[in-house]
Design an enzyme around this catalytic site. Structure first.
Site, PDB file in Angstrom:
ATOM      1  N   HIS A   1     -44.697 -42.074 -23.124  1.00 45.31           N
ATOM      2  CA  HIS A   1     -44.174 -43.130 -24.076  1.00 45.31           C
ATOM      3  C   HIS A   1     -45.031 -44.275 -24.800  1.00 45.31           C
ATOM      4  CE1 HIS A   1     -39.688 -42.876 -23.594  1.00 45.31           C
ATOM      5  NE2 HIS A   1     -40.532 -41.508 -22.966  1.00 45.31           N
TER       6      HIS A   1
ATOM      7  N   THR B   1     -49.742 -56.390  -6.467  1.00 48.59           N
ATOM      8  CA  THR B   1     -48.705 -56.093  -7.083  1.00 48.59           C
ATOM      9  C   THR B   1     -48.731 -54.683  -8.847  1.00 48.59           C
ATOM     10  OG1 THR B   1     -48.680 -57.656  -8.518  1.00 48.59           O
ATOM     11  CG2 THR B   1     -47.674 -58.160  -6.789  1.00 48.59           C
TER      12      THR B   1
ATOM     13  N   ASP C   1     -58.686 -55.057  -6.465  1.00 52.08           N
ATOM     14  CA  ASP C   1     -58.982 -57.106  -6.143  1.00 52.08           C
ATOM     15  C   ASP C   1     -59.181 -56.610  -4.147  1.00 52.08           C
ATOM     16  OD1 ASP C   1     -56.463 -56.858  -5.142  1.00 52.08           O
ATOM     17  OD2 ASP C   1     -56.074 -58.611  -5.956  1.00 52.08           O
TER      18      ASP C   1
ATOM     19  N   CYS D   1     -54.212 -54.023  -7.374  1.00 55.68           N
ATOM     20  CA  CYS D   1     -54.006 -54.930  -7.180  1.00 55.68           C
ATOM     21  C   CYS D   1     -53.081 -55.161  -5.310  1.00 55.68           C
ATOM     22  CB  CYS D   1     -54.275 -56.168  -7.739  1.00 55.68           C
ATOM     23  SG  CYS D   1     -52.690 -56.172  -8.618  1.00 55.68           S
TER      24      CYS D   1
ATOM     25  N   HIS E   1     -43.178 -42.576 -30.314  1.00 53.49           N
ATOM     26  CA  HIS E   1     -43.490 -43.224 -29.924  1.00 53.49           C
ATOM     27  C   HIS E   1     -45.216 -43.501 -30.594  1.00 53.49           C
ATOM     28  CE1 HIS E   1     -40.796 -42.589 -26.511  1.00 53.49           C
ATOM     29  NE2 HIS E   1     -41.079 -41.442 -26.845  1.00 53.49           N
TER      30      HIS E   1
HETATM   31  C1  RB5 Z   1     -53.680 -61.515  -4.214  1.00 49.72           C
HETATM   32  O1  RB5 Z   1     -53.372 -62.038  -3.501  1.00 49.72           O
HETATM   33  C2  RB5 Z   1     -52.740 -61.008  -5.146  1.00 49.72           C
HETATM   34  O2  RB5 Z   1     -52.091 -62.144  -6.181  1.00 49.72           O
HETATM   35  C3  RB5 Z   1     -53.314 -60.197  -6.306  1.00 49.72           C
HETATM   36  O3  RB5 Z   1     -53.483 -59.314  -5.396  1.00 49.72           O
HETATM   37  C4  RB5 Z   1     -52.246 -59.689  -7.132  1.00 49.72           C
HETATM   38  O4  RB5 Z   1     -50.772 -59.348  -6.707  1.00 49.72           O
HETATM   39  C5  RB5 Z   1     -52.389 -60.340  -8.570  1.00 49.72           C
HETATM   40  O5  RB5 Z   1     -51.485 -59.929  -8.899  1.00 49.72           O
END
Ligand code: RB5
Length: 149
Positions: free
Chosen positions: A98, A67, A8, A65, A134
């Site tokens: 795993h 996180t 993203d 993204c 597994h």
């Molecule tokens: C975008 O701001 C953020 O929410 C997205 O990149 C991501 O971390 C969502 O899980």
């Protein structure tokens, strides 16, 4: 090896360096976007990459993204996809060994680019364990998937 990749806006900054890294390793890279860091929605790209894996047009997927969390949640909705988040060398290895993950999710706000590139290398160089326990656990996951459809 064919790798489908998407991000993203938050993960965009890592996408190009990861693509360049994969190309240096002679991988076939399918870049499913986006083409800029304009604000967008991670499920769009999670779906594109996950469906590419489901349809066997790529061997592995990489999603980035902020996180890795949103990408993982969305990609795991697609049948045949096991998306795992790597946030350490240990998790990069474990999600292959795993969990038999076929999609690697990374966070640009939780790990440095150097760390993320290291996780890509570990992920791609780790085989699924031959320990039957597994496989049994992955089959239990697939059974849940079967119940949902
Ligand atoms: C975008 O701001 C953020 O929410 C997205 O990149 C991501 O971390 C969502 O899980």
């Amino acid at each position: 090896m064919r790798i489908a990749i998407g991000s993203d806006h938050a993960g965009f900054v890592y996408k190009e360096p990861i693509i360049n890294y994969l190309k240096k390793l002679q991988m076939d890279v399918i870049d499913l976007g986006p083409e800029s860091a304009e604000p967008t929605d991670y499920p769009i790209y999670a779906r594109k990459v996950a469906e590419t894996i489901r349809d066997k047009h790529a061997d592995f997927g990489i999603l980035i993204c902020g996180t890795g969390e949103g990408m993982s949640i969305a990609a795991n909705k697609v049948k045949g996809v096991i998306a795992g988040i790597a946030h350490s060398p240990f998790t990069a290895k474990a999600i292959r060994e795993h969990n038999r993950a076929n999609v690697l999710c990374l966070g640009s706000r939780t790990n440095t680019l150097e760390e993320a590139l290291g996780y890509v290398e570990i992920f791609l160089n780790t085989e699924f364990s031959d320990n039957p326990r597994h496989l049994h656990r992955v089959q239990l996951i697939e059974a849940i998937e079967g119940d949902k459809q």
